[in-house]
Enzyme design. Structure first.
Site, short mmCIF file in Angstrom:
data_model
loop_
_atom_site.label_atom_id
_atom_site.label_comp_id
_atom_site.label_asym_id
_atom_site.label_seq_id
_atom_site.Cartn_x
_atom_site.Cartn_y
_atom_site.Cartn_z
N GLU A 18 0.84 -1.21 0.00
CA GLU A 18 0.00 0.00 0.00
C GLU A 18 0.87 1.25 0.00
O GLU A 18 2.07 1.19 0.20
CB GLU A 18 -0.87 0.04 1.27
CG GLU A 18 -2.25 -0.60 1.12
CD GLU A 18 -3.26 0.30 0.43
OE1 GLU A 18 -2.87 1.39 -0.06
OE2 GLU A 18 -4.43 -0.09 0.35
N ASN A 151 -10.48 5.49 2.24
CA ASN A 151 -9.57 5.23 1.13
C ASN A 151 -9.66 6.35 0.10
O ASN A 151 -10.50 7.24 0.21
CB ASN A 151 -9.95 3.90 0.45
CG ASN A 151 -9.05 2.75 0.91
OD1 ASN A 151 -7.86 2.93 1.13
ND2 ASN A 151 -9.63 1.56 1.04
N ASP A 203 -9.94 1.78 -4.05
CA ASP A 203 -8.90 1.79 -3.01
C ASP A 203 -8.07 3.06 -3.19
O ASP A 203 -8.62 4.13 -3.34
CB ASP A 203 -8.11 0.46 -3.09
CG ASP A 203 -7.40 0.14 -1.78
OD1 ASP A 203 -7.16 1.07 -0.99
OD2 ASP A 203 -7.06 -1.03 -1.54
#
Ligand code: BGC
Ligand code: CA
Length: 299
Positions: A18, A151, A203
Site C-alpha cells: 500500500e 480510502n 482503493d
C-alpha cells in the site's frame, strides 16, 4: 480497456502492499506492507537500492516530511528519520486504537499546504465506526465520520477539490476544498462504480498533472482513470485481483507504480496470479504531480 504492459518493479510477497509515494528530493519510492508492518524504500536508479524498516505493528500509510517520513501506524502517527536507523518518534495517538481491539489507520496523504490527512478502517471492515482526520501540530481533527474503510484520498492539482472513498460504498465523493484554510464543502457523489458497471471497490489513488484521478480497484483487478468531470477515461487491467494504490514516480514522474495485495487469496488464486503481492509498474504516457511534504510544526 487498454492493455498496457505491466512489469514487475519489485518481486515481493506482500500481504497488503500500500501507500506508494515518490520523493523527488531523494529519487526514492517508498511504500508499505500494512499487515507486515514494514516500510520499503527503493532508489529506483540503483539495482541494489531496496531497504526496509520494521515497525512492530501495522502501518497504514506514509507521507513525506522534513528529513524523513510521517507514518500512520495502527496505534498513532509517528515520524521516521531517513535514511532508516530503526528509530522513530511518536507524535499523536490514534483515538480509535483501543489497545489492539480498535481501528487501525489506513489511507492518507498531505495536501498542497502540507496538512496530513489520514483515515481509519473498521477493525472488522464491516461497520461505520471509522473516520477521516486531518493531522497538524500534534492534533488529529476529525473531518468525516461514520466511515467503514477510509480510502482514495487525493487532491486536485489546483487545490480546489478533495477526493475520498469509503470503499464499501463503491463510490468516490468529491468535496469543494479550500487549500488555504483547509476547509471542505458539501460532497457530491462523483463516481459510482455500480452505474459504470465496474468491479471491486475503490482503493488508493493518485491525481496526475491534468487532474485525472487514477484509482486502484481492489478486487477489481484493474486501475481506472477518471477525468475531473468524473468520466471514465482509462481502464487498465493488472495481473492480480487486488491492486491497492498507485503513485507516479521516476525521474520524469512518468511511471505509474502499483502496490498489490496477496491477502484474501487462496493457493489456487496465488498460482493463477503469481504477481499478487509484488510492486508493479506501468508506462502510461502521463505525468504525475510532486507529492507534497508535511509542512507545519510536528507537535
Ligand atoms: C485496506 C484493506 C481493504 C482494502 C479494500 C485497503 O485500503 O487496507 O484492508 O481490504 O482497502 O477495501
Ligand atoms: Ca488503501
Amino acid at each position: 480497456m487498454t492493455q498496457q504492459r505491466v512489469e514487475v518493479a519489485q518481486a515481493l510477497n506482500m500481504s497488503l502492499g500500500e501507500s506508494p509515494l515518490w520523493s523527488v528530493e531523494r529519487q526514492t519510492l517508498y511504500w508499505v506492507d500494512i499487515n507486515a508492518g514494514v516500510i520499503y524504500a527503493w532508489q529506483t536508479a540503483q539495482s541494489t537500492g531496496l531497504t526496509q524498516m520494521e515497525l512492530g505493528e501495522k502501518v497504514g500509510c506514509i507521507a513525506l516530511c522534513e528529513g524523513g517520513l510521517l507514518a500512520a501506524l495502527a496505534s498513532g502517527v509517528v515520524r521516521i528519520p531517513l535514511p532508516f536507523n530503526g528509530q522513530y518518534e511518536r507524535l499523536a495517538a490514534n483515538p480509535e486504537w483501543l489497545e489492539g481491539q480498535g481501528n487501525r489507520f489506513n489511507d492518507g496523504r498531505c495536501d498542497a499546504a502540507g496538512r496530513f490527512w489520514v483515515g481509519t478502517i473498521d477493525a472488522q471492515e464491516s461497520q461505520p465506526t471509522a473516520a477521516l482526520y486531518c493531522y497538524r501540530e500534534g492534533q488529529l481533527k476529525p473531518q468525516i465520520s461514520h466511515l467503514t474503510i477510509s480510502n482514495g484520498l487525493a487532491f486536485s492539482p489546483d487545490g480546489r477539490w478533495l477526493y475520498h472513498a469509503d470503499s464499501l460504498s463503491r463510490s468516490i465523493q468529491r468535496y469543494p476544498y479550500d487549500v488555504t484554510s483547509g476547509e471542505k464543502g458539501e460532497p457530491h457523489c462523483w463516481v459510482d462504480l455500480d452505474a459504470l458497471d465496474l468491479p471491486g471497490v475503490p482503493d488508493g489513488a493518485a491525481v496526475d498533472r491534468q487532474g485525472d484521478y487514477w484509482c486502484a480497484l481492489y478486487n477489481g483487478g484493474r486501475v481506472v482513470r477518471f477525468s475531473p468531470q468524473g468520466e471514465l477515461v482509462g481502464n487498465y487491467p493488472v495481473p492480480c485481483p487486488h491492486p491497492t494504490m498507485v503513485a507516479f514516480g521516476g525521474k520524469q514522474l512518468d511511471t505509474l507504480y502499483i502496490t498489490t495485495a496477496m491477502q484474501h487469496l487462496d493457493a489456487a488464486d496465488k498460482e493463477r496470479w503469481p504477481l499478487a503481492g509484488s510492486l508493479l509498474q506501468m508506462e502510461v504516457g502521463k505525468l504525475g504531480c510532486v507529492e507534497p511534504s508535511y509542512a507545519a510544526p510536528l507537535a
